[in-house]
Motif scaffolding. Sequence first.
Motif, PDB file in Angstrom:
ATOM      1  N   VAL A 154       0.853  -1.192   0.000  1.00 34.09           N
ATOM      2  CA  VAL A 154       0.000   0.000   0.000  1.00 34.09           C
ATOM      3  C   VAL A 154       0.886   1.238   0.000  1.00 34.09           C
ATOM      4  O   VAL A 154       0.592   2.208  -0.709  1.00 34.09           O
ATOM      5  CB  VAL A 154      -0.943  -0.018   1.233  1.00 34.09           C
ATOM      6  CG1 VAL A 154      -1.644   1.323   1.419  1.00 34.09           C
ATOM      7  CG2 VAL A 154      -1.955  -1.134   1.069  1.00 34.09           C
ATOM      8  N   ASP A 155       1.925   1.213   0.714  1.00 30.71           N
ATOM      9  CA  ASP A 155       2.814   2.368   0.756  1.00 30.71           C
ATOM     10  C   ASP A 155       3.441   2.607  -0.622  1.00 30.71           C
ATOM     11  O   ASP A 155       3.588   3.750  -1.058  1.00 30.71           O
ATOM     12  CB  ASP A 155       3.905   2.157   1.822  1.00 30.71           C
ATOM     13  CG  ASP A 155       3.347   2.251   3.247  1.00 30.71           C
ATOM     14  OD1 ASP A 155       2.248   2.850   3.387  1.00 30.71           O
ATOM     15  OD2 ASP A 155       3.974   1.688   4.154  1.00 30.71           O
ATOM     16  N   TYR A 157       2.196   1.851  -3.548  1.00 28.75           N
ATOM     17  CA  TYR A 157       1.186   2.400  -4.427  1.00 28.75           C
ATOM     18  C   TYR A 157       0.916   3.869  -4.133  1.00 28.75           C
ATOM     19  O   TYR A 157       0.712   4.642  -5.066  1.00 28.75           O
ATOM     20  CB  TYR A 157      -0.127   1.617  -4.348  1.00 28.75           C
ATOM     21  CG  TYR A 157      -0.130   0.323  -5.169  1.00 28.75           C
ATOM     22  CD1 TYR A 157       0.295   0.310  -6.487  1.00 28.75           C
ATOM     23  CD2 TYR A 157      -0.573  -0.886  -4.624  1.00 28.75           C
ATOM     24  CE1 TYR A 157       0.309  -0.856  -7.209  1.00 28.75           C
ATOM     25  CE2 TYR A 157      -0.568  -2.052  -5.348  1.00 28.75           C
ATOM     26  CZ  TYR A 157      -0.120  -2.028  -6.662  1.00 28.75           C
ATOM     27  OH  TYR A 157      -0.122  -3.176  -7.377  1.00 28.75           O
ATOM     28  N   LEU A 158       0.926   4.226  -2.886  1.00 23.47           N
ATOM     29  CA  LEU A 158       0.668   5.603  -2.541  1.00 23.47           C
ATOM     30  C   LEU A 158       1.801   6.517  -3.005  1.00 23.47           C
ATOM     31  O   LEU A 158       1.577   7.635  -3.368  1.00 23.47           O
ATOM     32  CB  LEU A 158       0.497   5.752  -1.025  1.00 23.47           C
ATOM     33  CG  LEU A 158      -0.844   5.216  -0.495  1.00 23.47           C
ATOM     34  CD1 LEU A 158      -0.869   5.319   1.035  1.00 23.47           C
ATOM     35  CD2 LEU A 158      -2.004   5.962  -1.075  1.00 23.47           C
ATOM     36  N   LYS A 159       3.029   6.022  -3.006  1.00 16.87           N
ATOM     37  CA  LYS A 159       4.146   6.816  -3.501  1.00 16.87           C
ATOM     38  C   LYS A 159       4.008   7.043  -4.998  1.00 16.87           C
ATOM     39  O   LYS A 159       4.381   8.095  -5.482  1.00 16.87           O
ATOM     40  CB  LYS A 159       5.482   6.096  -3.209  1.00 16.87           C
ATOM     41  CG  LYS A 159       5.902   6.183  -1.799  1.00 16.87           C
ATOM     42  CD  LYS A 159       7.232   5.470  -1.660  1.00 16.87           C
ATOM     43  CE  LYS A 159       7.643   5.276  -0.245  1.00 16.87           C
ATOM     44  NZ  LYS A 159       8.831   4.489  -0.026  1.00 16.87           N
TER      45      LYS A 159
END
Length: 164
Positions: A154-155, A157-159
């Motif tokens: 998830v991290d 993808y958020l970046k």
Amino acid sequence: MSLITPEFGLLFWQTLIFLLLLLLLAKFAWKPILGSLKEREDSIDNALKMAQQAKEEMQNLKAGNEKLLADARKERDQMLKEGQAMAAQFVEQAKTTASAEAGRITQQAREAIQQEKNAALAEVKNTAAQLSVDIAERLLRRELADPTAQQKLVDEYLKDVKLN
């Protein structure tokens, strides 16, 4: 010798009877005999003339029959030629119709093959997509079975996602 040499009286009477008989025959018998002979001759002539006419008529009829026979043969030959021409035309028409029908069937078969090909390609694409989704799902399940791995994903993808 008197038996061999006749006497004058006997000769006279014999000559007189002969002449008398000749006159009687000439008056009563020869005319009817000659008339009947003439009549017989005329009837024979008439019969010969009629036979000649009959012969000529037979020749005319024979010529007419031969002409009719020749005309009938000519007509038969013409009818045979027309029949053969009609048969040839029918065969040619049947060939043309069969050729057109074969072309139509071939075209339909090509179209059906193309449709089947397109359907098969679509099915292969769908199957490949489904397999890809299934493989991706299995991979994600294996990798995301761990909660720390999920947080890490998830991290990432958020970046990658930038907010405007």
